[in-house]
Design a protein around this motif. Structure first.
Motif, short mmCIF file in Angstrom:
data_model
loop_
_atom_site.label_atom_id
_atom_site.label_comp_id
_atom_site.label_asym_id
_atom_site.label_seq_id
_atom_site.Cartn_x
_atom_site.Cartn_y
_atom_site.Cartn_z
N GLN A 690 0.84 -1.21 0.00
CA GLN A 690 0.00 0.00 0.00
C GLN A 690 0.88 1.26 0.00
O GLN A 690 0.61 2.23 -0.71
CB GLN A 690 -0.88 -0.03 1.25
CG GLN A 690 -2.02 0.95 1.22
CD GLN A 690 -2.91 0.78 2.45
OE1 GLN A 690 -2.68 -0.10 3.26
NE2 GLN A 690 -3.91 1.60 2.56
N HIS A 691 1.93 1.18 0.81
CA HIS A 691 2.83 2.33 0.93
C HIS A 691 3.52 2.62 -0.41
O HIS A 691 3.61 3.77 -0.85
CB HIS A 691 3.87 2.02 2.00
CG HIS A 691 4.93 3.06 2.12
ND1 HIS A 691 4.69 4.32 2.63
CD2 HIS A 691 6.23 3.04 1.75
CE1 HIS A 691 5.79 5.03 2.59
NE2 HIS A 691 6.75 4.27 2.07
N GLU A 692 3.96 1.55 -1.05
CA GLU A 692 4.64 1.75 -2.33
C GLU A 692 3.69 2.35 -3.36
O GLU A 692 4.07 3.21 -4.16
CB GLU A 692 5.19 0.41 -2.83
CG GLU A 692 6.47 0.02 -2.08
CD GLU A 692 6.93 -1.39 -2.39
OE1 GLU A 692 6.27 -2.04 -3.22
OE2 GLU A 692 7.93 -1.82 -1.79
N LEU A 693 2.46 1.89 -3.27
CA LEU A 693 1.47 2.42 -4.21
C LEU A 693 1.26 3.92 -3.97
O LEU A 693 1.26 4.72 -4.89
CB LEU A 693 0.15 1.65 -4.01
CG LEU A 693 -0.95 1.93 -5.02
CD1 LEU A 693 -0.52 1.48 -6.42
CD2 LEU A 693 -2.23 1.22 -4.63
N GLN A 694 1.12 4.26 -2.67
CA GLN A 694 0.91 5.68 -2.33
C GLN A 694 2.13 6.50 -2.73
O GLN A 694 2.01 7.64 -3.20
CB GLN A 694 0.66 5.82 -0.83
CG GLN A 694 -0.73 5.36 -0.42
CD GLN A 694 -0.90 5.38 1.10
OE1 GLN A 694 0.07 5.50 1.82
NE2 GLN A 694 -2.13 5.23 1.54
N LEU A 695 3.29 5.90 -2.53
CA LEU A 695 4.52 6.61 -2.86
C LEU A 695 4.59 6.91 -4.35
O LEU A 695 4.92 8.02 -4.78
CB LEU A 695 5.71 5.74 -2.44
CG LEU A 695 7.05 6.46 -2.35
CD1 LEU A 695 7.00 7.50 -1.23
CD2 LEU A 695 8.16 5.47 -2.06
N GLU A 696 4.24 5.91 -5.10
CA GLU A 696 4.24 6.10 -6.56
C GLU A 696 3.28 7.22 -6.95
O GLU A 696 3.60 8.09 -7.76
CB GLU A 696 3.82 4.80 -7.26
CG GLU A 696 4.96 3.81 -7.39
CD GLU A 696 4.48 2.50 -8.01
OE1 GLU A 696 3.41 2.50 -8.65
OE2 GLU A 696 5.16 1.48 -7.81
N GLN A 697 2.10 7.18 -6.30
CA GLN A 697 1.10 8.21 -6.63
C GLN A 697 1.63 9.59 -6.24
O GLN A 697 1.52 10.57 -6.97
CB GLN A 697 -0.21 7.93 -5.89
CG GLN A 697 -0.96 6.74 -6.47
CD GLN A 697 -2.18 6.38 -5.63
OE1 GLN A 697 -2.36 6.92 -4.55
NE2 GLN A 697 -2.98 5.44 -6.13
N GLY A 698 2.21 9.65 -5.03
CA GLY A 698 2.72 10.93 -4.50
C GLY A 698 3.81 11.49 -5.38
O GLY A 698 3.85 12.69 -5.71
N VAL A 699 4.74 10.60 -5.79
CA VAL A 699 5.84 11.05 -6.64
C VAL A 699 5.29 11.61 -7.97
O VAL A 699 5.73 12.63 -8.49
CB VAL A 699 6.83 9.89 -6.88
CG1 VAL A 699 7.82 10.23 -7.98
CG2 VAL A 699 7.57 9.58 -5.59
#
Lengths: 850, 338
Positions: A690-699
């Motif tokens: 989930q975190h990686e997904l959010q990170l990708e979105q945030g980036v």
């Protein structure tokens, strides 16, 4: 302290008394002339420390193989090795060496057996003495001296009790006190003090109490103390109910008689009048008058007979439960008698049967009485019921009111033929309390002793309904509690007590022998009480065995090695250490002289950790210490190792049953742990994903925003200001704590500097300024004040001055002493006598010291 | 173990010794002498530790402080000037079972006995050495000592002491194998007692310097310290002395300290202005000479006599049949054989 010194000259005036330690003067100028003053006594030959010494093994290389062969032959086949010696008579296991001076050890014996009215059955003499000394006055030298004298008396009483088991406390205290005074090396004032203290102690112990040592008859003595108390407590309420029933039944019969013609006869009336008014009343005329009144219906004869029989049965057993009006003193109130059956299961069963018949008849009578008292007895309904009334009809409460049969079994007298009767008795859960006394725990039992007896407690426990307690005689407190709980239990109870090897069969004092049995896991203490609940966890209780979470008890052992260096190592106290002290097990042990020590010899506890079944070249040994403090190695046979392994397995099982390291629980715990870890791993994986997904979105979003701003800047030429947007919040956050901190610091400083705080405390602690006083803790013992006036000033036990009696001198003396005191700690206060000459001058001079 | 608590193993046949038993003759120091306080604290230590009087020895040299053994109800040796330490070492090496205390004055220890002092520290034998430091030779009437403050007028320095006073603490802390150094002042009995007790409990040579008033020759020497308790700096460490509540109220100046840090101890010992008190340095791991040289077994009096006889015979003259000759050391055996 008496010491021998040689002086050729008469003592000088300020020399100490003869016998005091001398001062040796090499100059002859300052000290008194003491010519020959050798150091006292003989120069000690033994090492100054009491640590055991290890010898230095000496072994020629060519002998090694022969020695190894002979050691292995002993280990495997029990054949005595070369250089073999039997284990020394005074050789003790290494861990027991510190307790060799057994007379100087305080423990729970001797026990004082308290009278029936006391709050508990027994107290240790040590406890009574401690209580007396603690309450003897304030702490100080006098009390400490009394304590030491009391300990000496206690030790002497212990010795007397072991020699004369029938001694009472007052007699033993008197004898021991006189004996101590006779043999003491003290003289003069010290002897006088000893005499005074012993007199105090003798007066405090002048009670006709029975004494019990750690002896084979201890379990029975304690049981005889516990059982009557227990019975009185249990039957207290019931005896009142029984008295009421008897009273009511007698009332019915009395009323029936009062309605009968016999009650109205002149003779009965005359007897009823007593002796005082016999001549004032005409009984004949009164009988004639009463004879004309109508008679009530008499009781049916059948009922009257039934009530009389019932009453007879009840009153026949009523003394067993005691008189409720006299229930505050002794056994005399109740006819309860322990009367144990000794070593005869059949006799115990017969007694149980007889007693059961008696009690069934009694409780049948009780139930009939209850029906009769409430007039609810219906012959048609109840006759048949009571005709078939037997033990199965008794309620739990009624069963609890049946006095138990007590069977005492001695291991030496229990034969194989008793096994069936004993098991039958336990299986049937009859209310028989069995005290089983063991005196041999090794596999080599003397002729006549059955080995299965040692396993009886475990077998009884497996039945599930028998109360079982296993405890050595060295724990009288546990025995007393266990006996009481076993008596609470309605069915069978088995009390298995190790009373120590018979005299001459063990190298240890009986107390240490018993304690070692528990210490070595040969005889663990435990209790199984079915009344505590339905689960094993509730029923089974390990009774505070030493280091009970471990396989063996392990303690540090200090000794000196061959080079004289002090060493310490942890060694285990195993079954072998315990059995080594039992001469009946001598064939399993062999003391190896240092010249035959071999590198392949392995400490027993380490050997047990190895796979010893396949170890073919190692020989296990344990450490022993002789009476001279020499350390020895004692090798053991393979069969002894096997016994130890079985002992360890039994202890392991017992641990599991007692809730220590239970394998089922551990397995469940491991499974649960695995499950939780798996869940945790899954959760972590999910969060990470989930975190990686959010990170990708945030980036992505950030990239887009940065690109947009750069584009805007390029087109407008203005600063977007996004850096400035974040700065203020950071600055504010960083600035906040210092502000808070400075406020708190300011408060702390204000509080610290607030005037009067310490001054008030000091004032509270200070004594009144009117009374003279000394700051005693600051006194440097210079003797000035005590020399000036020994009536006013004195030293305390720490040789620091205090005002003993201010009224014993003048104010002038107090002021002069204050002026002279080198540390200015004397405060003269205010004058007590207003008429003292020159008072104004002394008051003025006292001012600096107030 | 075995159902027995360790404190249950009692030496029940030992008699209790109260403080009175440790008192020897009546002390004849000057009124107000600081030695009285040291004596009281030491007697209290003996009582509290229940030292058997017949197993306790006080050794001294010459000086006011050297009268100490006379005032103790134990064994004692009033020796030669400056030689208290070697005497005490002889006692200890021969009788390791005895508790040995040494009482020296500043002249005794720091002047004539300096060589012994250095080597006693280095040998680190199990004993307590108390330096009664009153900064003056008192018994011989007011001569300058190594610790007399510079400028002090004495009988031997009528124009004032010209040398700066030595610091026994820094000197001791500079010696190889030093294992325990502490300082106390005798007018704070609680502190003094605790320091001496810590010294007694230390394994090795425990050196305690005790600042001591001499009311006769140095009556004002410590006046400033007496009137300003804040100038006394109590060393504060987990394993240091713990002052009683009453004493702590008076002596409030505390200095955090680490008794295991030798460099810190040296630094603290050299502090100017304030007087550090408490345990400066402690290291129980330093080897002790008496343990290193411990004999395999002690000799009986008979064995000792035989050896002595043999030694004396070496210097004896035996007018025998073959003429007068000096002994060879074998005469004892021959006489025994004869």
């Amino acid at each position: 302290m008496e010491r021998e010194t040689k002086r050729t000259d008469a003592p000088m005036p300020d020399q100490g008394a003869p016998g005091d330690p001398a001062t040796i003067d090499a100059t002859g100028s300052e000290a008194q002339p003491v010519e020959a003053a050798p150091l006292p006594g003989a120069i000690p030959v033994e090492p100054a420390s009491e640590l055991p010494d290890a010898a230095d093994p000496v072994m020629a290389a060519k002998q090694r193989s022969e020695i190894l062969k002979s050691l292995l032959a002993f280990y495997a086949h029990g054949l005595a090795p070369v250089g073999e010696t039997a284990v020394g008579e005074r050789c003790w296991p290494a861990l027991l060496h510190p307790y060799r001076r057994f007379a100087a050890i305080r423990h729970e014996f001797p026990l004082c057996l308290l009278p029936p009215g006391a709050d508990r059955p027994a107290r240790s003499l040590a406890e009574i003495i401690d209580e007396f000394v603690d309450e003897s006055g304030p702490d100080g030298d006098e009390k400490e001296r009394l304590r030491r004298h009391a300990y000496q008396l206690e030790a002497r009483i212990g010795e007397l009790v072991s020699d004369n088991p029938g001694l009472s406390l007052d007699a033993a205290a008197g004898k021991a006190s006189a004996n101590l005074l006779d043999v003491t090396p003290l003289a003069g004032k010290k002897k006088q003090r000893l005499g005074e203290n012993l007199e105090q102690l003798r007066a405090a112990l002048a009670r006709p109490l029975g004494l019990a040592g750690c002896e084979p008859d201890l379990p029975c003595k304690l049981f005889e103390q516990v059982a009557p108390r227990h019975w009185r407590t249990r039957s207290a309420a019931w005896s009142e109910q029984l008295a009421m029933l008897v009273h009511n039944l007698r009332d019915i019969l009395r009323v029936d008689f009062d309605h009968s013609p016999d009650a109205k006869s002149a003779g009965h009336l005359r007897d009823a009048l007593g002796t005082g008014q016999r001549d004032d009343v005409d009984a004949e005329r009164m009988a004639a008058m009463l004879g004309r009144t109508r008679l009530a219906e008499p009781l049916p004869e059948e009922r009257r007979t039934r009530i009389r029989e019932t009453l007879e049965t009840l009153t026949g057993l009523q003394p067993l439960f005691g008189d409720p009006d006299r229930r505050d003193d002794s056994n005399g109130v109740s006819s309860f008698s322990l009367d144990p059956v000794s070593d005869d299961c059949a006799a115990a069963l017969a007694r149980h049967d007889a007693r059961q018949r008696e009690m069934v008849a009694f409780f049948r009578a009780v139930r009939v009485a209850e029906l009769e008292v409430s007039n609810r007895y219906e012959a048609a309904l109840h006759d048949s019921f009571f005709a078939s009334f037997d033990a199965s009809h008794l309620s739990r409460e009624e069963l609890s009111l049946c006095p138990p049969v007590v069977l005492v079994l001695h291991q030496a007298d229990v034969g194989d033929w008793d096994a069936q009767a004993l098991l039958g008795l336990l299986v049937a859960d009859l209310p028989v309390k069995i005290i089983l006394q063991l005196d041999c725990l090794g596999s080599r039992t003397p002729p006549g002793r059955s080995t299965w007896v040692c396993a009886l407690p475990r077998m009884a426990m497996s039945l599930g309904h028998v109360f079982v307690m296993q405890c050595p005689a060295s724990r009288p407190g546990e025995l007393v509690k266990g006996f009481a709980r076993g008596l609470d239990h309605i069915g069978s109870a088995l009390f298995c007590v190790y009373t120590g090897a018979p005299t001459g069969e063990s190298r240890l004092p009986r107390y240490l022998d018993c304690a070692s049995a528990t210490e070595s896991r040969a005889f663990p203490a435990y209790e199984y009480d079915p009344d505590r609940g339905p689960t094993q966890a509730e029923r089974m209780c390990l009774l505070d065995n030493p280091q009970q979470t471990r396989a063996w008890v392990s303690e540090p052992f200090a000794f000196r090695d061959a080079s004289g260096a002090n060493k310490t190592r942890d060694i285990a106290f195993t079954l072998a250490d315990f059995l080594m002290t039992d001469v009946r097990q001598a064939e399993f042990f062999c003391q190896v002289p240092p010249s035959h020590w071999h590198p392949n010899m392995v400490p027993l506890d380490e050997f047990l950790d190895m796979d010893w079944e396949i170890a073919v070249r190692d020989i296990p040994y344990l450490l022993a210490v002789d009476e001279n403090g020499k350390l020895h190695r004692v090798v053991v046979t393979r069969s002894m190792v096997r016994q130890i392994a079985h002992c360890a397995a039994r202890w392991r099982t017992l641990q599991e049953e007692g809730g220590i390291g239970n394998s089922h629980a551990l397995n469940l715990l491991a499974a649960e742990k695995d499950c939780l870890q798996q869940q945790l791993a899954e959760e972590v994986a999910r969060i990470r994903e989930q975190h990686e997904l959010q990170l990708e979105q945030g980036v992505g979003e950030l990239t887009r925003e940065i690109v947009a701003r750069i584009a805007a800047q390029l087109t407008d030429g203005t600063d977007s200001g996004f850096a400035a947007a974040s700065t203020p919040s950071l600055t504010q956050a960083a600035a906040a704590p210092p502000a808070a901190e400075s406020a708190a610091a300011a408060e702390a400083v204000a509080a610290e500097s607030a005037p009067g705080d310490t001054g008030e405390t000091d004032e509270e602690d200070s004594p009144s300024l009117d009374e003279p006083y000394i700051d005693t803790p600051l006194c440097t013992a210079c003797d000035d004040c005590t020399t000036m006036s020994a009536q006013i000033f004195a030293y305390n036990e720490d040789k620091q001055a205090y005002i003993k009696d201010a009224a014993a001198g003048t104010y002038q003396e107090l002021v002069l002493a204050a002026e002279k005191c080198p540390v200015s700690i004397i405060h003269p206060g205010k004058p007590r006598d207003a008429d003292e000459p020159n008072l104004d001058e002394w008051i003025a001079r006292a001012k600096p010291y107030l | 173990m075995f159902g027995l608590k360790s404190e249950c193993v009692l030496k029940v046949d030992e008699e209790f010794h109260d403080l009175e038993e440790y008192q020897g003759r009546v002390a004849r120091w000057c009124p107000g002498c600081g030695d009285n306080g040291i004596l009281a604290a030491t007697q209290r230590l003996c009582r509290d530790e229940q030292l058997p009087p017949e197993k306790t020895v006080f050794v001294s040299g010459i000086g006011c402080a050297a009268r100490f053994p006379h005032y103790m109800g134990t064994y004692g040796f009033h020796g030669l000037h400056g030689r208290a330490l070697p005497t005490a070492q002889g006692v200890k090496i021969r009788r390791p079972d005895l508790k040995v205390f040494v009482n020296m004055g500043d002249g005794d220890c720091c002047s004539i006995g300096t060589a012994h002092w250095i080597h006693a520290v280095r040998m680190n034998m199990n004993m307590v050495a108390m330096l009664h430091d009153n900064n003056i030779y008192g018994l011989t009437k007011n001569q300058v000592s190594p610790t007399t403050p510079k400028g002090m007028t004495t009988a031997t320095t009528p124009h004032g002491s010209v040398l700066r006073e030595m610091n026994p603490l820094t000197a001791t802390l500079g010696i190889t194998n030093v294992s325990f150094v502490a300082q106390a002042v005798e007018w704070v009995p609680d502190l003094l007692y605790q320091v001496i007790r810590a010294a007694y409990q230390h394994k090795g040579f425990a050196f305690v310097r005790i600042l001591q008033r001499c009311p006769h020759f140095m009556p004002t020497l410590f006046d400033s310290l007496l009137s300003n308790p804040d100038d006394i700096m109590v060393l504060d460490s987990d394993d240091g002395v713990k002052l009683s509540e009453a004493t702590a109220k008076v002596y409030k100046t505390r200095e955090p300290h680490d008794t295991a840090d030798l460099n810190l101890a040296r630094e603290v010992a050299g502090t100017e202005g304030k007087v550090p008190v408490g345990i400066l340095y402690r290291n129980a791991s330093v080897p002790c000479y008496d343990e290193l040289r411990k004999p395999a077994r002690l000799h009986t009096p008979e064995q000792a006599r035989t050896v002595l006889d043999r030694a004396f015979d070496r210097f004896g003259i035996f007018p025998g049949a073959s003429g007068t000759r000096h002994g060879t050391g074998d005469e004892t055996d021959r006489r025994t054989d004869a």
